[in-house]
Design a protein around this motif. Structure first.
Motif, PDB file in Angstrom:
ATOM      1  N   MET A   1       6.454 -31.466 -28.581  1.00  0.00           N
ATOM      2  CA  MET A   1       7.066 -30.213 -28.221  1.00  0.00           C
ATOM      3  C   MET A   1       7.124 -30.137 -26.706  1.00  0.00           C
ATOM      4  SD  MET A   1       5.531 -26.357 -28.809  1.00  0.00           S
ATOM      5  CE  MET A   1       4.733 -26.946 -30.246  1.00  0.00           C
ATOM      6  N   LYS A   2       8.267 -29.683 -26.211  1.00  0.00           N
ATOM      7  CA  LYS A   2       8.444 -29.560 -24.768  1.00  0.00           C
ATOM      8  C   LYS A   2       8.556 -28.086 -24.404  1.00  0.00           C
ATOM      9  CE  LYS A   2      11.344 -31.083 -20.966  1.00  0.00           C
ATOM     10  NZ  LYS A   2      12.499 -31.906 -20.605  1.00  0.00           N
ATOM     11  N   GLU A  24      -1.315 -24.245 -20.360  1.00  0.00           N
ATOM     12  CA  GLU A  24      -2.298 -25.259 -19.959  1.00  0.00           C
ATOM     13  C   GLU A  24      -3.605 -25.088 -20.742  1.00  0.00           C
ATOM     14  OE1 GLU A  24      -3.000 -27.983 -18.047  1.00  0.00           O
ATOM     15  OE2 GLU A  24      -0.851 -28.203 -17.805  1.00  0.00           O
ATOM     16  N   LEU A  25      -4.019 -23.862 -20.936  1.00  0.00           N
ATOM     17  CA  LEU A  25      -5.237 -23.593 -21.708  1.00  0.00           C
ATOM     18  C   LEU A  25      -5.096 -24.092 -23.139  1.00  0.00           C
ATOM     19  CD1 LEU A  25      -8.067 -22.317 -21.751  1.00  0.00           C
ATOM     20  CD2 LEU A  25      -6.975 -20.171 -22.398  1.00  0.00           C
ATOM     21  N   ILE A  26      -3.939 -23.875 -23.728  1.00  0.00           N
ATOM     22  CA  ILE A  26      -3.690 -24.379 -25.081  1.00  0.00           C
ATOM     23  C   ILE A  26      -3.783 -25.898 -25.089  1.00  0.00           C
ATOM     24  CG2 ILE A  26      -1.912 -24.697 -26.855  1.00  0.00           C
ATOM     25  CD1 ILE A  26      -0.996 -21.837 -26.229  1.00  0.00           C
ATOM     26  N   ARG A  27      -3.136 -26.520 -24.119  1.00  0.00           N
ATOM     27  CA  ARG A  27      -3.148 -27.989 -24.095  1.00  0.00           C
ATOM     28  C   ARG A  27      -4.566 -28.519 -23.922  1.00  0.00           C
ATOM     29  NH1 ARG A  27       0.734 -31.551 -20.352  1.00  0.00           N
ATOM     30  NH2 ARG A  27      -0.445 -30.591 -18.675  1.00  0.00           N
ATOM     31  N   GLU A  36      -7.328 -32.471 -34.306  1.00  0.00           N
ATOM     32  CA  GLU A  36      -6.517 -32.922 -35.428  1.00  0.00           C
ATOM     33  C   GLU A  36      -5.174 -32.201 -35.446  1.00  0.00           C
ATOM     34  OE1 GLU A  36      -8.601 -32.717 -39.120  1.00  0.00           O
ATOM     35  OE2 GLU A  36     -10.400 -33.621 -38.284  1.00  0.00           O
ATOM     36  N   LEU A  37      -5.079 -31.095 -34.703  1.00  0.00           N
ATOM     37  CA  LEU A  37      -3.860 -30.286 -34.692  1.00  0.00           C
ATOM     38  C   LEU A  37      -2.767 -30.943 -33.850  1.00  0.00           C
ATOM     39  CD1 LEU A  37      -2.609 -27.658 -35.683  1.00  0.00           C
ATOM     40  CD2 LEU A  37      -3.578 -26.518 -33.690  1.00  0.00           C
ATOM     41  N   CYS A  38      -3.135 -31.434 -32.684  1.00  0.00           N
ATOM     42  CA  CYS A  38      -2.141 -32.073 -31.820  1.00  0.00           C
ATOM     43  C   CYS A  38      -2.847 -32.910 -30.774  1.00  0.00           C
ATOM     44  CB  CYS A  38      -1.237 -31.043 -31.163  1.00  0.00           C
ATOM     45  SG  CYS A  38      -2.014 -30.090 -29.852  1.00  0.00           S
ATOM     46  N   SER A  39      -2.059 -33.669 -30.044  1.00  0.00           N
ATOM     47  CA  SER A  39      -2.591 -34.413 -28.909  1.00  0.00           C
ATOM     48  C   SER A  39      -1.888 -33.910 -27.656  1.00  0.00           C
ATOM     49  CB  SER A  39      -2.348 -35.917 -29.088  1.00  0.00           C
ATOM     50  OG  SER A  39      -0.969 -36.190 -29.022  1.00  0.00           O
ATOM     51  N   ALA A  40      -2.433 -34.191 -26.519  1.00  0.00           N
ATOM     52  CA  ALA A  40      -1.848 -33.736 -25.254  1.00  0.00           C
ATOM     53  C   ALA A  40      -0.430 -34.275 -25.075  1.00  0.00           C
ATOM     54  CB  ALA A  40      -2.736 -34.151 -24.091  1.00  0.00           C
ATOM     55  N   GLU A  41      -0.148 -35.443 -25.649  1.00  0.00           N
ATOM     56  CA  GLU A  41       1.197 -36.003 -25.561  1.00  0.00           C
ATOM     57  C   GLU A  41       2.202 -35.202 -26.379  1.00  0.00           C
ATOM     58  OE1 GLU A  41      -1.505 -38.198 -26.515  1.00  0.00           O
ATOM     59  OE2 GLU A  41      -1.800 -38.529 -24.391  1.00  0.00           O
ATOM     60  N   ASN A  42       1.721 -34.498 -27.410  1.00  0.00           N
ATOM     61  CA  ASN A  42       2.607 -33.703 -28.260  1.00  0.00           C
ATOM     62  C   ASN A  42       3.023 -32.389 -27.605  1.00  0.00           C
ATOM     63  OD1 ASN A  42       2.283 -35.667 -30.161  1.00  0.00           O
ATOM     64  ND2 ASN A  42       0.997 -34.461 -31.503  1.00  0.00           N
ATOM     65  N   LEU A  43       2.352 -32.001 -26.539  1.00  0.00           N
ATOM     66  CA  LEU A  43       2.657 -30.754 -25.847  1.00  0.00           C
ATOM     67  C   LEU A  43       2.965 -31.082 -24.388  1.00  0.00           C
ATOM     68  CD1 LEU A  43       2.929 -27.712 -25.838  1.00  0.00           C
ATOM     69  CD2 LEU A  43       0.462 -27.536 -25.499  1.00  0.00           C
ATOM     70  N   ASN A  87       2.049 -21.589 -33.471  1.00  0.00           N
ATOM     71  CA  ASN A  87       2.735 -21.604 -34.768  1.00  0.00           C
ATOM     72  C   ASN A  87       3.506 -22.893 -34.971  1.00  0.00           C
ATOM     73  OD1 ASN A  87       1.766 -19.115 -35.634  1.00  0.00           O
ATOM     74  ND2 ASN A  87       3.481 -17.993 -34.759  1.00  0.00           N
ATOM     75  N   LYS A  88       4.147 -23.400 -33.929  1.00  0.00           N
ATOM     76  CA  LYS A  88       4.890 -24.661 -34.055  1.00  0.00           C
ATOM     77  C   LYS A  88       3.940 -25.844 -34.246  1.00  0.00           C
ATOM     78  CE  LYS A  88       9.243 -23.736 -31.847  1.00  0.00           C
ATOM     79  NZ  LYS A  88      10.384 -24.619 -31.671  1.00  0.00           N
ATOM     80  N   LEU A  89       2.767 -25.786 -33.628  1.00  0.00           N
ATOM     81  CA  LEU A  89       1.805 -26.872 -33.785  1.00  0.00           C
ATOM     82  C   LEU A  89       1.240 -26.921 -35.198  1.00  0.00           C
ATOM     83  CD1 LEU A  89      -0.135 -26.667 -30.408  1.00  0.00           C
ATOM     84  CD2 LEU A  89       1.458 -28.464 -31.116  1.00  0.00           C
ATOM     85  N   LYS A  90       1.185 -25.780 -35.858  1.00  0.00           N
ATOM     86  CA  LYS A  90       0.640 -25.725 -37.214  1.00  0.00           C
ATOM     87  C   LYS A  90       1.571 -26.352 -38.236  1.00  0.00           C
ATOM     88  CE  LYS A  90      -2.164 -21.587 -36.621  1.00  0.00           C
ATOM     89  NZ  LYS A  90      -2.318 -20.180 -36.997  1.00  0.00           N
ATOM     90  N   ILE A  91       2.847 -26.421 -37.921  1.00  0.00           N
ATOM     91  CA  ILE A  91       3.842 -26.951 -38.876  1.00  0.00           C
ATOM     92  C   ILE A  91       3.706 -28.437 -39.036  1.00  0.00           C
ATOM     93  CG2 ILE A  91       6.314 -27.261 -39.282  1.00  0.00           C
ATOM     94  CD1 ILE A  91       6.769 -24.567 -37.963  1.00  0.00           C
TER      95      ILE A  91
END
Length: 91
Positions: A1-2, A24-27, A36-43, A87-91
Motif C-alpha cells: 500500500m502506498k 509513521e507510528l502505524i508503520r 503478521e499483519l504487514c511488513s514495513a515494505e507493504n506500507l 482497515n486496508k491492512l486487515k484485508i
C-alpha cells in the motif's frame, strides 16, 4: 500500500505533519519485523511537495490531501487516514 501525503504549504498548515506522524507510528508499531499483519515494505510512505489539488479554485478548501493507493482523501485527518490504513491492512 502506498500512502502519499501532500506537504505543500496549505496542507502543512492544515495538519499534514500530524498525519505523517500517525502513518509513521502505524508503520513502526503494526508493521514491525515480527508482525503478521504487514511488513514495513507493504506500507510505503511518500511525501509530496504538492499534489496540486489546492490550485483548483473550484474545489475550495481541500487541504490536507492524502492519497492511499488511488483513493484521494480531502480535508484528511490523522485519525481518518489511520483508520483507512488499518482497515486496508486487515484485508
Amino acid at each position: 500500500m502506498k500512502v502519499t501525503i501532500c506537504m505543500g504549504s496549505k496542507c502543512t498548515l492544515m495538519g499534514a505533519n500530524s498525519i505523517y506522524d500517525a502513518v509513521e507510528l502505524i508503520r513502526e508499531s503494526i508493521c514491525g519485523p515480527e508482525s503478521e499483519l504487514c511488513s514495513a515494505e507493504n506500507l510505503e510512505i511518500e511525501l509530496s511537495h504538492c499534489l496540486d489539488y489546492c490550485k483548483n479554485k473550484e474545489s475550495g478548501q481541500v487541504a490536507p490531501v492524502v492519497l492511499i493507493d488511488d483513493e484521494i482523501i480531502f480535508k484528511a485527518t490523522a485519525q481518518e487516514v489511520s483508520e483507512k490504513i488499518i482497515n486496508k491492512l486487515k484485508i
